[in-house]
Design a protein around this motif. Structure first.
Motif, mmCIF file in Angstrom:
data_model
loop_
_atom_site.group_PDB
_atom_site.id
_atom_site.type_symbol
_atom_site.label_atom_id
_atom_site.label_comp_id
_atom_site.label_asym_id
_atom_site.label_seq_id
_atom_site.Cartn_x
_atom_site.Cartn_y
_atom_site.Cartn_z
ATOM 1 N N SER A 169 0.632 -1.031 0.077
ATOM 2 C CA SER A 169 -0.235 0.133 -0.211
ATOM 3 C C SER A 169 0.853 0.739 0.058
ATOM 4 O O SER A 169 0.533 2.627 -0.159
ATOM 5 C CB SER A 169 -1.000 0.136 1.165
ATOM 6 N N GLN A 170 2.004 0.980 -0.232
ATOM 7 C CA GLN A 170 3.028 2.022 -0.171
ATOM 8 C C GLN A 170 3.290 2.754 -1.434
ATOM 9 O O GLN A 170 3.401 2.161 -2.436
ATOM 10 C CB GLN A 170 4.672 1.975 0.245
ATOM 11 N N ASN A 171 3.892 4.150 -1.470
ATOM 12 C CA ASN A 171 4.365 4.705 -2.940
ATOM 13 C C ASN A 171 5.606 4.254 -3.178
ATOM 14 O O ASN A 171 6.052 4.783 -4.667
ATOM 15 C CB ASN A 171 3.179 6.038 -2.501
ATOM 16 N N TYR A 173 9.206 2.490 -2.885
ATOM 17 C CA TYR A 173 9.969 0.699 -2.149
ATOM 18 C C TYR A 173 11.387 1.484 -2.598
ATOM 19 O O TYR A 173 12.570 1.717 -3.814
ATOM 20 C CB TYR A 173 9.311 -0.738 -3.669
ATOM 21 N N SER A 220 15.368 0.800 3.633
ATOM 22 C CA SER A 220 14.545 1.274 3.124
ATOM 23 C C SER A 220 14.409 2.354 4.650
ATOM 24 O O SER A 220 13.598 2.814 4.904
ATOM 25 C CB SER A 220 13.779 -0.370 4.640
#
Length: 252
Positions: A169-171, A173, A220
């Motif tokens: 669900s992230q925009n 990586y 990350s």
């Protein structure tokens, strides 16, 4: 007078207690363990003030010097702490310097993006600037074929799988990819870590992909503020180009 006698008595009692603690045998006659000793010293911060000679007499094992006094051990701990702080400051300054360099590259690049007249020119401008000035191994502007039909678009199934497996669900990586993922995104470029940022308000336009040969370049724990600012500008320019290039929205 009674107060003076009482204070002297208390000090004498404390010294007696200290002496008793010091002279207790260690053969198990008393149930005194390291925890009790440590607790006692914590509760009696003036213990070594009353027994200053101990600071000189007590010796601690030392790997390089055989043994050192408590004072020397404390000074060495402080020196090591200072070295650690200096390393932390150096690392922060290095990161700050690198962020400033990236910021300047992005600030110079963004006005150029608004002058691009086609999607191909947009990707070329991104690639030439970022690969030459930020030493990136690969830069890709990947359009989503579900929204934009054109030659450079990635198959919707491949893009959706990448979103599901790597971005959820992230925009964005930041990290490493598998061999097949790298091949689909970067072809045969030497990429060991990457940054992927979805384009558009809902990520519907596609993907901006940066690849580095350094496996630790993207991770990350990195801040994505500058990347998101660049992706926002690319999304705006891409939306404008899609609106004025009919062939991008026509099948074939």
């Amino acid at each position: 007078m009674s107060k003076i006698i009482s204070a002297a008595t208390s000090e004498t009692s404390a010294s007696s207690a200290d002496s008793e603690l010091i002279t207790r045998p260690s053969a198990g006659a008393f149930l005194l363990d390291e925890v009790e000793v440590a607790q006692y010293l914590q509760n009696e911060p003036e213990f070594f003030a009353r027994h200053a000679q101990l600071l000189k007499d007590l010796r601690l094992p030392h790997q390089a010097r055989g043994s050192v006094s408590l004072v020397e051990a404390k000074l060495e701990q402080q020196r090591l702490r200072i070295y650690d702080l200096e390393d932390d400051i150096t690392a922060l300054m290095t990161v700050a310097g690198e962020n400033e360099r990236i910021f300047r590259v992005y600030m110079d690049l963004m006005p150029q993006l608004f002058h691009c007249q086609s999607v191909v020119e947009l990707e070329l401008c991104l690639r030439q600037t970022l690969q030459s000035q930020l030493r990136l191994a690969a830069v890709r502007l990947i359009l989503d074929s579900r929204t934009i039909t054109c030659t450079p678009a990635l198959a919707s199934e491949s893009l959706e799988r990448l979103y599901r497996e790597r971005m959820a669900s992230q925009n964005e990586y930041l990290g490493r990819l598998g061999k097949e993922e790298k091949l689909r995104l970067f072809q045969h470029s030497l990429v060991n870590s990457c940054a992927l940022i979805r384009l558009g308000e809902q990520g519907e336009l596609g993907l901006l992909a940066f690849g580095s040969a350094d496996a630790s370049h993207y991770g990350s724990d990195m801040d994505t503020f500058l990347l998101r600012q660049l992706a926002d500008v690319v999304s705006r320019v891409l939306t404008k180009l899609v609106a004025v290039e009919p062939q991008l929205n026509e099948p074939g």
